[in-house]
Design a protein around this motif. Structure first.
Motif, PDB file in Angstrom:
ATOM      1  N   UNK A   6      18.667  39.726  46.893  1.00  0.00           N
ATOM      2  CA  UNK A   6      19.352  40.998  46.635  1.00  0.00           C
ATOM      3  C   UNK A   6      20.666  41.091  47.414  1.00  0.00           C
ATOM      4  N   UNK A   9      23.116  38.996  45.741  1.00  0.00           N
ATOM      5  CA  UNK A   9      23.528  39.606  44.472  1.00  0.00           C
ATOM      6  C   UNK A   9      24.568  40.704  44.727  1.00  0.00           C
ATOM      7  N   UNK A  10      24.316  41.520  45.718  1.00  0.00           N
ATOM      8  CA  UNK A  10      25.279  42.582  46.065  1.00  0.00           C
ATOM      9  C   UNK A  10      26.618  41.952  46.462  1.00  0.00           C
ATOM     10  N   UNK A  13      28.841  40.973  43.599  1.00  0.00           N
ATOM     11  CA  UNK A  13      29.290  41.997  42.638  1.00  0.00           C
ATOM     12  C   UNK A  13      30.797  41.976  42.377  1.00  0.00           C
ATOM     13  N   UNK A  31      31.960  47.464  33.908  1.00  0.00           N
ATOM     14  CA  UNK A  31      30.939  47.992  34.820  1.00  0.00           C
ATOM     15  C   UNK A  31      29.561  47.997  34.163  1.00  0.00           C
ATOM     16  N   UNK A  32      29.518  48.405  32.881  1.00  0.00           N
ATOM     17  CA  UNK A  32      28.239  48.372  32.173  1.00  0.00           C
ATOM     18  C   UNK A  32      27.722  46.948  32.038  1.00  0.00           C
ATOM     19  N   UNK A  33      28.658  46.037  31.821  1.00  0.00           N
ATOM     20  CA  UNK A  33      28.293  44.632  31.658  1.00  0.00           C
ATOM     21  C   UNK A  33      27.688  44.086  32.959  1.00  0.00           C
ATOM     22  N   UNK A  34      28.307  44.432  34.067  1.00  0.00           N
ATOM     23  CA  UNK A  34      27.783  43.997  35.362  1.00  0.00           C
ATOM     24  C   UNK A  34      26.385  44.572  35.563  1.00  0.00           C
ATOM     25  N   UNK A  35      26.238  45.843  35.238  1.00  0.00           N
ATOM     26  CA  UNK A  35      24.936  46.489  35.398  1.00  0.00           C
ATOM     27  C   UNK A  35      23.880  45.804  34.508  1.00  0.00           C
ATOM     28  N   UNK A  38      22.986  42.524  36.025  1.00  0.00           N
ATOM     29  CA  UNK A  38      22.119  42.702  37.206  1.00  0.00           C
ATOM     30  C   UNK A  38      20.685  42.968  36.749  1.00  0.00           C
ATOM     31  N   UNK A  39      20.532  43.825  35.745  1.00  0.00           N
ATOM     32  CA  UNK A  39      19.181  44.131  35.264  1.00  0.00           C
ATOM     33  C   UNK A  39      18.487  42.874  34.746  1.00  0.00           C
ATOM     34  N   UNK A  40      19.234  42.080  33.994  1.00  0.00           N
ATOM     35  CA  UNK A  40      18.627  40.843  33.468  1.00  0.00           C
ATOM     36  C   UNK A  40      18.323  39.857  34.590  1.00  0.00           C
ATOM     37  N   UNK A  42      17.617  40.564  37.692  1.00  0.00           N
ATOM     38  CA  UNK A  42      16.453  41.042  38.446  1.00  0.00           C
ATOM     39  C   UNK A  42      15.176  40.768  37.652  1.00  0.00           C
ATOM     40  N   UNK A  43      15.247  41.001  36.346  1.00  0.00           N
ATOM     41  CA  UNK A  43      14.057  40.791  35.512  1.00  0.00           C
ATOM     42  C   UNK A  43      13.664  39.318  35.446  1.00  0.00           C
ATOM     43  N   UNK A  44      14.647  38.441  35.620  1.00  0.00           N
ATOM     44  CA  UNK A  44      14.374  37.006  35.484  1.00  0.00           C
ATOM     45  C   UNK A  44      14.577  36.238  36.775  1.00  0.00           C
TER      46      UNK A  44
END
Lengths: 163, 252
Positions: A6, A9-10, A13, A31-35, A38-40, A42-44
């Protein structure tokens, strides 16, 4: 507490956002793309190999997210010029120095390159990925990275009068 | 300005410190012997320096605080609970429902093989044994769109809307196209078709129930597509020029 994944990852950014901006040229979408990336990520995160650098892995996820999205976007709306950063906006004619001028010209020349060449330049020269890492991000052979990169840089040098 | 023995790629790799030591030594020797080679290397060094400067200028743009906050929140909630794919929303535009679609030709030819989380059904056909390759699919209009429509563009077909998403080559060297069909009664179908000697064959169809608000699709659907594309050795999406060339080839 944040673990090292984490934290890393931060720390990545700003580079991720820079890469996102270079792909979509719109701050809100970047910004949405970065978010999304990040979600993907974290999920993987179980698919991340800790022996590899994190950035190329993240770039690849972000680029795939961008392809998913942009290929489905019939209209892209208004694209902004990435060179309109706060710094570039303060150029007022009297304080333009040579270095800043060169910077602007570089950005302009970069923007005029074909997408595939610019993408490789951004990964290698901006984000300082190795050729092999860039090949991994883009899913292309290293030789293709090298030919696109050299063609792009030769074109830049010609546009900027460097020989 | 090409040099007999040393490609631009190699000279650039030397300037970037990407060459193995033995080759790098050879390049050094060549550069000492031929000032044109030395200049070429220096030129790559200059573009590298310039681009580094440009990168530094961009790097000074601050990260929006709300983005960082959102990311930290994502990390926090990921820690708090097991990954929940339904929270991952794909980031795509909502679409308008068509108004006059007659889905019979499309819908009748699609087999819904398995129900999946997220309102998607998958129907996959590797060998054309059943299901997708009914006599009606791809319909002539859809085949025509596959033959000609550039990725990113949409076209009305059979009363629905066809959108070409991307083109790529699979590991068998076939041209494949990812596309979407949208229609009220069909919902949305994300699909992959590949061009064989006999024409276009649909190889994958993910059918999504349309959310009442026409809203976001769960990202899991696109992840499934990613997995499928990985399984057929799909290459990177073709650039628009390469795609146009590939489609011209198909047309011959």
């Amino acid at each position: 507490m944040e673990d090292s994944f984490e934290e890393h990852l931060i720390a990545a950014l700003p580079a991720l956002r820079r890469f996102a901006l270079s792909l979509c040229r719109r701050a809100d979408i970047a910004d949405d793309l970065v978010q999304t990336a990040v979600e993907r990520a974290v999920a993987h995160r179980d698919q991340y190999d800790p022996d590899m650098r994190l950035e190329p892995w993240l770039f690849r996820i972000l680029r795939n997210a961008w392809i998913d999205q942009s290929r489905r976007r019939a209209t892209r709306g208004t694209e902004i010029d990435v060179t309109v950063s706060p710094e570039a906006a303060t150029v007022d004619g009297t304080r333009v120095n040579e270095a800043r001028l060169m910077l602007r010209e570089t950005e302009e020349a970069l923007a005029a390159l074909p997408d595939d060449q610019r993408e490789v330049i951004l990964l290698v020269c901006f984000e300082e990925l190795s050729y092999a890492e860039a090949a991994e991000v883009l899913g292309i052979p290293k030789g293709t990275v090298m030919s696109r990169l050299s063609r792009g840089r030769v074109a830049l040098a010609e546009k900027l009068g460097i020989s | 300005m090409k040099h007999q023995d040393w490609s631009d790629e190699t000279l650039m790799a030397y300037a970037d410190g990407e060459l193995d030591a033995p080759v790098a030594k050879e390049v050094e020797a060549a550069a000492r012997a031929d000032p044109r080679i030395a200049e070429r290397i220096a030129s790559f060094g200059k573009t590298r320096d310039l681009l580094k400067e440009a990168a530094r200028a961009r790097a000074s743009d601050p990260l929006p605080p709300q983005l960082e906050a959102k990311v930290r929140e994502t990390l926090r909630s990921a820690r708090a609970e097991a990954p929940d794919s339904s929270k991952v929303t794909a980031f795509r535009q909502s679409w308008e429902r068509g108004s006059n679609f007659r889905p019979t030709t499309i819908a009748a030819s699609i087999a819904l093989a398995a129900g999946l989380a997220g309102g998607f059904f998958v129907a996959q056909n590797r060998d054309g044994a059943d299901g997708l390759r009914g006599p009606a699919f791809p319909t002539p209009e859809i085949a025509g769109a596959l033959d000609t429509l550039a990725s990113g563009r949409t076209q009305d077909v059979d009363g629905g809307e066809f959108q070409a998403i991307a083109s790529f080559m699979n590991s068998d060297g076939e041209l494949c196209r990812e596309f979407e069909l949208q229609a009220p009664e069909l919902g949305r179908m994300v699909s992959v078709a590949c061009r064989s000697d006999t024409g276009w064959q649909q190889r994958l169809a993910l059918i999504e129930d349309v959310a009442p608000d026409g809203g976001y699709a769960p990202a899991s659907s696109l992840e499934m597509l990613d997995i499928y594309l990985g399984s057929i050795g799909a290459g990177a999406p073709l650039s628009s020029d390469d795609e146009a060339a590939a489609l011209r080839e198909v047309a011959r």
